[in-house]
Design a protein around this motif. Structure first.
Motif, PDB file in Angstrom:
ATOM      1  N   MET A   1      50.193  37.045  46.137  1.00 33.17           N
ATOM      2  CA  MET A   1      49.216  36.450  47.044  1.00 33.17           C
ATOM      3  C   MET A   1      48.174  35.686  46.239  1.00 33.17           C
ATOM      4  O   MET A   1      47.635  36.193  45.263  1.00 33.17           O
ATOM      5  CB  MET A   1      48.517  37.539  47.860  1.00 33.17           C
ATOM      6  CG  MET A   1      47.371  37.032  48.715  1.00 33.17           C
ATOM      7  SD  MET A   1      46.555  38.356  49.615  1.00 33.17           S
ATOM      8  CE  MET A   1      45.930  39.341  48.266  1.00 33.17           C
ATOM      9  N   THR A   2      47.892  34.457  46.659  1.00 31.05           N
ATOM     10  CA  THR A   2      46.873  33.651  46.001  1.00 31.05           C
ATOM     11  C   THR A   2      45.726  33.408  46.966  1.00 31.05           C
ATOM     12  O   THR A   2      45.908  32.788  48.017  1.00 31.05           O
ATOM     13  CB  THR A   2      47.452  32.300  45.548  1.00 31.05           C
ATOM     14  OG1 THR A   2      48.529  32.531  44.642  1.00 31.05           O
ATOM     15  CG2 THR A   2      46.385  31.472  44.846  1.00 31.05           C
ATOM     16  N   ILE A   3      44.569  33.916  46.625  1.00 29.83           N
ATOM     17  CA  ILE A   3      43.383  33.691  47.434  1.00 29.83           C
ATOM     18  C   ILE A   3      42.689  32.424  46.943  1.00 29.83           C
ATOM     19  O   ILE A   3      42.430  32.263  45.754  1.00 29.83           O
ATOM     20  CB  ILE A   3      42.413  34.892  47.348  1.00 29.83           C
ATOM     21  CG1 ILE A   3      43.059  36.146  47.946  1.00 29.83           C
ATOM     22  CG2 ILE A   3      41.085  34.578  48.045  1.00 29.83           C
ATOM     23  CD1 ILE A   3      43.346  36.059  49.427  1.00 29.83           C
ATOM     24  N   LYS A   4      42.386  31.535  47.879  1.00 28.46           N
ATOM     25  CA  LYS A   4      41.697  30.290  47.537  1.00 28.46           C
ATOM     26  C   LYS A   4      40.259  30.271  48.043  1.00 28.46           C
ATOM     27  O   LYS A   4      39.382  29.682  47.419  1.00 28.46           O
ATOM     28  CB  LYS A   4      42.463  29.093  48.108  1.00 28.46           C
ATOM     29  CG  LYS A   4      43.856  28.897  47.516  1.00 28.46           C
ATOM     30  CD  LYS A   4      44.538  27.674  48.128  1.00 28.46           C
ATOM     31  CE  LYS A   4      45.919  27.463  47.510  1.00 28.46           C
ATOM     32  NZ  LYS A   4      46.616  26.293  48.129  1.00 28.46           N
ATOM     33  N   ALA A 225      29.401  44.047  47.377  1.00 36.93           N
ATOM     34  CA  ALA A 225      30.231  42.840  47.360  1.00 36.93           C
ATOM     35  C   ALA A 225      30.610  42.320  45.980  1.00 36.93           C
ATOM     36  O   ALA A 225      31.706  41.759  45.832  1.00 36.93           O
ATOM     37  CB  ALA A 225      29.525  41.735  48.157  1.00 36.93           C
ATOM     38  N   PRO A 226      29.781  42.446  44.949  1.00 37.08           N
ATOM     39  CA  PRO A 226      30.199  41.933  43.631  1.00 37.08           C
ATOM     40  C   PRO A 226      31.510  42.509  43.122  1.00 37.08           C
ATOM     41  O   PRO A 226      32.153  41.918  42.249  1.00 37.08           O
ATOM     42  CB  PRO A 226      29.021  42.314  42.721  1.00 37.08           C
ATOM     43  CG  PRO A 226      27.837  42.281  43.633  1.00 37.08           C
ATOM     44  CD  PRO A 226      28.352  42.839  44.934  1.00 37.08           C
ATOM     45  N   GLU A 227      31.942  43.642  43.681  1.00 39.47           N
ATOM     46  CA  GLU A 227      33.208  44.242  43.250  1.00 39.47           C
ATOM     47  C   GLU A 227      34.417  43.387  43.624  1.00 39.47           C
ATOM     48  O   GLU A 227      35.527  43.632  43.141  1.00 39.47           O
ATOM     49  CB  GLU A 227      33.336  45.655  43.823  1.00 39.47           C
ATOM     50  CG  GLU A 227      32.286  46.620  43.264  1.00 39.47           C
ATOM     51  CD  GLU A 227      32.426  48.027  43.804  1.00 39.47           C
ATOM     52  OE1 GLU A 227      33.531  48.600  43.690  1.00 39.47           O
ATOM     53  OE2 GLU A 227      31.432  48.558  44.336  1.00 39.47           O
ATOM     54  N   ILE A 228      34.217  42.366  44.468  1.00 37.48           N
ATOM     55  CA  ILE A 228      35.305  41.458  44.801  1.00 37.48           C
ATOM     56  C   ILE A 228      35.837  40.767  43.540  1.00 37.48           C
ATOM     57  O   ILE A 228      37.022  40.435  43.466  1.00 37.48           O
ATOM     58  CB  ILE A 228      34.833  40.404  45.837  1.00 37.48           C
ATOM     59  CG1 ILE A 228      35.980  39.477  46.266  1.00 37.48           C
ATOM     60  CG2 ILE A 228      33.695  39.562  45.294  1.00 37.48           C
ATOM     61  CD1 ILE A 228      37.040  40.110  47.095  1.00 37.48           C
ATOM     62  N   VAL A 229      34.983  40.593  42.552  1.00 40.97           N
ATOM     63  CA  VAL A 229      35.414  39.927  41.315  1.00 40.97           C
ATOM     64  C   VAL A 229      36.526  40.715  40.645  1.00 40.97           C
ATOM     65  O   VAL A 229      37.584  40.171  40.295  1.00 40.97           O
ATOM     66  CB  VAL A 229      34.224  39.730  40.348  1.00 40.97           C
ATOM     67  CG1 VAL A 229      34.714  39.184  39.010  1.00 40.97           C
ATOM     68  CG2 VAL A 229      33.188  38.797  40.957  1.00 40.97           C
ATOM     69  N   SER A 230      36.313  42.013  40.456  1.00 45.65           N
ATOM     70  CA  SER A 230      37.332  42.833  39.796  1.00 45.65           C
ATOM     71  C   SER A 230      38.561  43.006  40.679  1.00 45.65           C
ATOM     72  O   SER A 230      39.690  43.084  40.173  1.00 45.65           O
ATOM     73  CB  SER A 230      36.756  44.202  39.413  1.00 45.65           C
ATOM     74  OG  SER A 230      36.261  44.885  40.549  1.00 45.65           O
ATOM     75  N   ILE A 231      38.373  43.042  41.996  1.00 46.44           N
ATOM     76  CA  ILE A 231      39.519  43.136  42.907  1.00 46.44           C
ATOM     77  C   ILE A 231      40.414  41.914  42.750  1.00 46.44           C
ATOM     78  O   ILE A 231      41.640  42.023  42.632  1.00 46.44           O
ATOM     79  CB  ILE A 231      39.041  43.278  44.366  1.00 46.44           C
ATOM     80  CG1 ILE A 231      38.416  44.660  44.599  1.00 46.44           C
ATOM     81  CG2 ILE A 231      40.202  43.054  45.338  1.00 46.44           C
ATOM     82  CD1 ILE A 231      37.753  44.802  45.952  1.00 46.44           C
ATOM     83  N   LEU A 232      39.808  40.738  42.740  1.00 44.58           N
ATOM     84  CA  LEU A 232      40.587  39.523  42.621  1.00 44.58           C
ATOM     85  C   LEU A 232      41.268  39.402  41.273  1.00 44.58           C
ATOM     86  O   LEU A 232      42.402  38.939  41.170  1.00 44.58           O
ATOM     87  CB  LEU A 232      39.700  38.310  42.864  1.00 44.58           C
ATOM     88  CG  LEU A 232      39.259  38.114  44.320  1.00 44.58           C
ATOM     89  CD1 LEU A 232      38.159  37.065  44.418  1.00 44.58           C
ATOM     90  CD2 LEU A 232      40.438  37.728  45.198  1.00 44.58           C
ATOM     91  N   LYS A 233      40.611  39.830  40.226  1.00 43.23           N
ATOM     92  CA  LYS A 233      41.246  39.797  38.912  1.00 43.23           C
ATOM     93  C   LYS A 233      42.456  40.712  38.871  1.00 43.23           C
ATOM     94  O   LYS A 233      43.497  40.383  38.320  1.00 43.23           O
ATOM     95  CB  LYS A 233      40.233  40.187  37.827  1.00 43.23           C
ATOM     96  CG  LYS A 233      39.162  39.124  37.565  1.00 43.23           C
ATOM     97  CD  LYS A 233      38.277  39.505  36.423  1.00 43.23           C
ATOM     98  CE  LYS A 233      37.172  38.478  36.208  1.00 43.23           C
ATOM     99  NZ  LYS A 233      37.691  37.146  35.902  1.00 43.23           N
ATOM    100  N   GLY A 234      42.328  41.876  39.507  1.00 45.49           N
ATOM    101  CA  GLY A 234      43.449  42.798  39.596  1.00 45.49           C
ATOM    102  C   GLY A 234      44.595  42.234  40.384  1.00 45.49           C
ATOM    103  O   GLY A 234      45.763  42.357  40.004  1.00 45.49           O
ATOM    104  N   GLU A 235      44.293  41.552  41.496  1.00 45.80           N
ATOM    105  CA  GLU A 235      45.336  40.968  42.322  1.00 45.80           C
ATOM    106  C   GLU A 235      45.974  39.785  41.621  1.00 45.80           C
ATOM    107  O   GLU A 235      47.171  39.551  41.754  1.00 45.80           O
ATOM    108  CB  GLU A 235      44.756  40.568  43.670  1.00 45.80           C
ATOM    109  CG  GLU A 235      44.260  41.751  44.461  1.00 45.80           C
ATOM    110  CD  GLU A 235      44.503  41.571  45.953  1.00 45.80           C
ATOM    111  OE1 GLU A 235      44.265  42.516  46.675  1.00 45.80           O
ATOM    112  OE2 GLU A 235      44.959  40.501  46.352  1.00 45.80           O
TER     113      GLU A 235
END
Length: 239
Positions: A1-4, A225-235
């Motif tokens: 999955m690619t989030i844009k 919300a800043p935890e979205i950064v690590s979530i996206l890096k993991g994904e």
């Protein structure tokens, strides 16, 4: 999955829940109760709507804490025994137009937005605030460069969790797929928007009015919300 694209709710997500919203919520209930509810039924009305008059606060998980305006109108109608939708919309708009915002960033949020922009993500705001209130927030924080789109709530516009609320994004980004969008928010309506629209990622945060047990449909439930950064890096790593 690619989030844009990443869509952030504003109050309770990007910034601490703006206490001015609680103040106008209580004001609206006060005016509603005074106008439409008999004296003997007023205590019941306050309790049903989630307003604690002794503490002068709105209780989490109640209609006034996380309901959309349409849901608030439904509750008002049931308590009043009549359709008070027009009055409620006008009163809500007046109070919002005269609101004085109280802005305090969630810790680490500005740094997270800087990282996300540097990583190439498009960032938007999707809020129940009006364009006027959202513009005030962006102007006072000097953060226009962070946000590629603002979806606010105006009269007769679609509201979260109606997937139609995303029409401005799809109109701006032709060919964008729902699974390429993430939403980050502090209420069940934020997460339900993701479910209803088939978005690729939903992240619930615990810095606002929502409670952890209300986020059963979220892909992630995090402290802030800043935890979205690590979530996206993991994904990104997984893909």
């Amino acid at each position: 999955m690619t989030i844009k694209w990443i869509l952030f709710d504003k109050d309770g997500t990007l910034i601490d829940f703006d206490m001015s919203w609680m103040k106008i919520g209580i004001q609206m209930v006060d005016q509603f109760v005074e106008r439409f509810i008999s004296e003997e039924d007023q205590a019941h009305a306050y309790q049903t709507l989630g307003v604690n008059k002794e503490k002068n606060q709105i209780e989490p998980g109640t209609p006034m804490a996380c309901g959309s305006l349409d849901e608030i109108i439904q509750n008002f109608n049931a308590l009043a025994g009549e359709d008070v939708g027009e009055w409620t919309r006008k009163t809500s708009q007046y109070l919002i137009d005269h609101r004085v915002p109280e802005i305090k960033w969630i810790d680490g949020m500005v740094e997270a937005l800087e990282t996300l922009k540097a990583d190439g993500y498009h960032i938007g705001i999707i809020t129940s605030d009006t364009k006027k209130g959202t513009d005030q927030f962006i102007e006072s924080t000097d953060t226009e460069a962070f946000f590629d789109l603002v979806i606010s709530t105006e009269s007769n516009a679609a509201e979260k969790p109606d997937p139609a609320v995303l029409k401005p994004l799809f109109a701006q980004e032709k060919g964008l797929k729902a699974e390429e969008i993430a939403i980050v928010g502090d209420t069940p309506n934020d997460i339900q928007t993701a479910v209803n629209a088939g978005l690729g990622l939903s992240v619930a945060v615990l810095t606002g009015v929502g409670q952890a047990h209300e986020f059963k449909h979220a892909d992630y439930v995090v402290e802030k919300a800043p935890e979205i950064v690590s979530i996206l890096k993991g994904e990104d790593t997984e893909s």
